[in-house]
Design an enzyme around this catalytic site. Sequence first.
Site, PDB file in Angstrom:
ATOM      1  N   HIS A 129       1.076  30.129  82.056  1.00 44.12           N
ATOM      2  CA  HIS A 129       0.984  32.255  81.194  1.00 44.12           C
ATOM      3  C   HIS A 129       1.104  33.088  81.362  1.00 44.12           C
ATOM      4  O   HIS A 129       1.464  33.130  83.019  1.00 44.12           O
ATOM      5  CB  HIS A 129      -0.828  32.178  81.419  1.00 44.12           C
ATOM      6  CG  HIS A 129      -1.847  32.906  80.683  1.00 44.12           C
ATOM      7  ND1 HIS A 129      -2.991  32.545  79.949  1.00 44.12           N
ATOM      8  CD2 HIS A 129      -2.016  33.822  80.884  1.00 44.12           C
ATOM      9  CE1 HIS A 129      -3.734  33.269  79.113  1.00 44.12           C
ATOM     10  NE2 HIS A 129      -3.124  34.937  80.042  1.00 44.12           N
ATOM     11  N   ARG A 155     -11.575  46.594  77.941  1.00 45.28           N
ATOM     12  CA  ARG A 155     -10.347  46.255  78.129  1.00 45.28           C
ATOM     13  C   ARG A 155      -9.626  47.366  77.153  1.00 45.28           C
ATOM     14  O   ARG A 155      -9.018  47.869  77.058  1.00 45.28           O
ATOM     15  CB  ARG A 155      -9.783  45.950  79.113  1.00 45.28           C
ATOM     16  CG  ARG A 155     -10.344  45.904  80.470  1.00 45.28           C
ATOM     17  CD  ARG A 155     -10.351  44.138  80.574  1.00 45.28           C
ATOM     18  NE  ARG A 155      -8.829  43.994  81.317  1.00 45.28           N
ATOM     19  CZ  ARG A 155      -7.623  43.477  81.317  1.00 45.28           C
ATOM     20  NH1 ARG A 155      -8.699  42.259  81.254  1.00 45.28           N
ATOM     21  NH2 ARG A 155      -6.431  42.963  81.753  1.00 45.28           N
TER      22      ARG A 155
HETATM   23  N1  URA Z   1      -3.218  38.507  80.007  1.00 44.40           N
HETATM   24  C1  URA Z   1      -4.714  38.200  79.981  1.00 44.40           C
HETATM   25  O1  URA Z   1      -4.937  36.543  79.721  1.00 44.40           O
HETATM   26  N2  URA Z   1      -5.422  38.739  80.484  1.00 44.40           N
HETATM   27  C2  URA Z   1      -5.243  40.210  81.410  1.00 44.40           C
HETATM   28  O2  URA Z   1      -5.479  40.689  81.818  1.00 44.40           O
HETATM   29  C3  URA Z   1      -3.843  41.017  80.802  1.00 44.40           C
HETATM   30  C4  URA Z   1      -2.834  39.746  79.892  1.00 44.40           C
END
Ligand code: URA
Length: 432
Positions: free
Chosen positions: A81, A167
Amino acid sequence: MNFNEIIRKKRFSEKLNKDEIDFFVKHFTDGTIPDYQASALLMAICINGMDEEETYNLTFAMLKSGEILNFNTEKLIADKHSTGGVGDKTTFIVTPLFAAMGGKSVKMSGRGLGHTGGTADKIESIPNIKINLTKSEILNQINKVGACMITQSENIAVADKKIYALRNATETVESNALIASSIMSKKLGCGADVIVLDVKFGSGAFMKTKEQAEKLAKIMINIGKEADKKVSVILSDMNIPLGYNIGNSLEIIEAIEVLKNNGDKRLRELSINLAAKMYSLAFSEKFETSLELANSKLSDLSAFNKFSEIIKAQGGDITYIEDTNKFKKAKHKKEIFALSSGYISKIDTQNIGKVSLILGAGRLQKTDVLDLSAGIILNKTLGDKIQKGELLATLHTDNSEKIEKAKNEFLKSIHISKNKPHIEPVIYKILD
Ligand code: URA
């Protein structure tokens, strides 16, 4: 519990306890806490931060808001990720490469966030591809071809889906606690045994400095270890867009170039290291040996062939992979030429990400529909020599009204000077 009190505590930098964090996550998820109150708390967290214990409690509250998958397969399932960048298309290289090396991975990806593109959006530029797979479809596919590339299941870390969208709309993305809990709640929910994180720093990343990125990396490693996972982090430079193409289908096209053994060196290097790290953790193999294997499986086109297999298994039209000219072209193109001669000495990579959003490649509002062919193709990058009047980049969009604004913003993002700049290596550090 009174939610106003919780907001007030964080507003004055007090520590929230586990019950307060659980209360927020539970009641924001079930809709009892409205967006405006949740936004106030997120902003207070963003400004005043959370310590490791609060971040840990937030992560596990978010994890428990959804289903926790467990695949029970013979081989360890690995996942990677990224914390988000501009032009970050490593998933399309790393996922097939790791599968070609013999690994198994379930790559769940999100939508665009802030100025960064979303991997799930990018995959959807391949016609007919299905990225919502059921658990049994996922299992079937990883047994058959070794990997799948899918969107985050609706049922995993349910709270994150709502918090992530809020967010994005409230400028509360850049926070160690919020990024760590968002990423780790999803990763722990996906059932991966091995997690490799690409934590980015620099002008195009959420973390602007190496120090901030390293701090975030350590928090996420600790959360992963607490949950009994094998976790590593590659800290990578995002002061330059990764590769030359930014925008959904444009990035798929560039990833295919690397899979065909051409393409950008930094993109190739980072992808190989990510796949090698996944392999060394999943198979308890030396990192150097894993790097050699990754290099050879990319060079002999095994990873390219695996990419086609994965796309085909998910119903995608592989004729687009075989001939990338088939991807729909944007209706309008605008070439941008250098206004002076010298070296490209600095790139405001975050602003380049915003230019791509203006062109239609990302969402400025939650409800925006993406233009999958929109984006930027850079002709020059950091450190390149350029003459006045030479081609810097080409903008692609279906919306001609956006071009002038995008062009002006693009020109503001590129600095040209007499001196050749120092270029950081794409990989700064690997942490276990
Ligand atoms: N990737 C995510 O999954 N969440 C975040 O807050 C930032 C990058």
